[in-house]
Motif scaffolding. Structure first.
Motif, PDB file in Angstrom:
ATOM      1  N   GLU A 296      60.477  23.125  -0.541  1.00 15.54           N
ATOM      2  CA  GLU A 296      61.609  22.568   0.186  1.00 15.54           C
ATOM      3  C   GLU A 296      62.016  21.198  -0.315  1.00 15.54           C
TER       4      GLU A 296
ATOM      5  N   GLN B 264      61.891  29.760   6.866  1.00 16.26           N
ATOM      6  CA  GLN B 264      62.273  28.655   5.985  1.00 16.26           C
ATOM      7  C   GLN B 264      63.314  27.750   6.615  1.00 16.26           C
TER       8      GLN B 264
ATOM      9  N   GLN C 114      55.464  30.313   1.207  1.00 20.05           N
ATOM     10  CA  GLN C 114      56.365  29.200   1.412  1.00 20.05           C
ATOM     11  C   GLN C 114      57.246  28.959   0.190  1.00 20.05           C
TER      12      GLN C 114
ATOM     13  N   ASP D  95      57.587  28.196   8.693  1.00 18.62           N
ATOM     14  CA  ASP D  95      56.676  28.471   7.584  1.00 18.62           C
ATOM     15  C   ASP D  95      55.645  27.352   7.433  1.00 18.62           C
TER      16      ASP D  95
END
Length: 349
Positions: A348, A281, A345, A309
């Motif tokens: 983000e 990450q 994941q 990722d």
């Protein structure tokens, strides 16, 4: 006027030693040790002094978000108080835009804090009898700015931190996250060039904390301040920082990008911080990229700034679905490798 390449902050051989007569004791300890910081710190401790910051050396670039982290007692909060001159510093230099502030006059330091530095602390420190707008405008009031001008500026930063509509509320009427936003807005009212934040979100619930971290990144993308941010939370540091300095027992043991800290820890202390971190990450493709001459037949569209990722998910899209079997070996369905990667994941955004 400073040169464009001048760091916002430079610390050189900075010490903060607590105890009566610390200035002379530090000078003598450094002399006896041949300027060996570790030996000098041991010498000081044996005499009953507390070397809370030991020989710190680093720069904060213009517009950089520089995170200092460590366990309780590591010296991180003492360090930020030295830089802001809330503590005078026992030895070394602290330069703000190239000017050494150690030994500066009280008047010069007052002007520096009023016009150039903004500060946010863990405890909000709001005035309970003042509205949000008055709390935010207070630093401008102290600086002698007229009411019309200071309230207009207060409204700008209140809007910036997402509190529009709460201008006439009192602190008791706000949630913890909202009160911290008021503290952030107040620190921005004077439009500081350099922004100090000492564990500003640590007293908040995890969900509110994450929301304020996102809001903080949005504000920084807009304002591009030079920031020193203190935290004890590795996840917070990795999320926010351009670079991270990790402290232990008053010493800075490593300075690096989030990728450096996660993939290349210098010792077991730093490694312990990041052992539970999902490296994919935070680490970027550039950190594992090989020579450009080694090229495969497929191109999933990777970029150097992509997390591992995200890169893995892109690569998995090149593959076909594969069978999934039950405990008896019978095929019961299929799964696409890209779905496996996507399920791991973290959002983000």
């Amino acid at each position: 006027m400073t040169d464009a390449n001048t760091p916002a902050i430079t610390c050189q051989n900075l010490w903060q030693v607590f105890g009566q007569g610390a200035d002379k004791a530090l000078t003598d300890a450094l002399s006896r040790s041949g300027n060996d910081a570790d030996k000098a710190a041991t010498d000081l401790r044996e005499q009953g002094f507390i070397p809370a910051v030991q020989d710190a050396n680093f720069e904060v670039k213009e517009g950089e978000l520089f995170v200092i982290m460590g366990l309780s007692g590591s010296g991180k909060s003492t360090l930020i108080r030295c830089i802001s001159q809330l503590l005078p510093g026992t030895g070394g230099e602290i330069r703000v835009d190239g000017e050494n502030v150690i030994g500066a006059s009280k008047k010069a330091l007052t002007e520096l804090r009023r016009k150039k530095l903004g500060m946010v602390f863990q405890h909000f420190g709001l005035f309970p009898h003042m509205t949000v707008a008055d709390n935010v405008a207070y630093p401008l009031r102290v600086s002698g700015v007229g009411k019309k001008e200071r309230m207009a500026r207060a409204q700008e930063v209140i809007t910036l931190v997402g509190l529009e509509g709460r201008e006439d509320s009192y602190p008791r009427q706000l949630s913890g996250g909202q009160r911290q936003r008021v503290g952030i807005a107040r620190s921005l009212a004077v439009n500081p060039d350099i922004w100090f934040l000492d564990e500003p979100f640590s007293a908040l619930d995890p969900l509110i904390r994450r929301q304020l971290q996102d809001e903080f990144l949005r504000i920084q993308a807009t304002l591009k301040k030079s920031i020193v941010f203190i935290t004890h939370d590795i996840q917070e540091a990795l999320k926010l920082a351009d670079r991270i300095a990790i402290m232990r027992d008053g010493k800075i043991v490593q300075i690096g990008t989030p990728t450096d800290i996660v993939l290349r820890p210098v010792d077991d202390y730093v490694r312990e911080f990041s052992k539970d971190v999902a490296k994919g990450q935070h680490a970027k493709v550039a950190s594992v990229m090989r020579d450009e001459s080694e090229r495969g037949p497929d191109d999933p569209g990777l970029t150097t700034s992509m997390t591992l990722d995200a890169a893995l998910a892109h690569c998995m899209e090149l593959y076909e679905p594969v069978p999934v079997r039950d405990e008896n070996g019978n095929i019961v369905g299929t799964v696409h490798p890209s779905d496996l990667a996507a399920a791991l994941q973290v959002d983000e955004t």
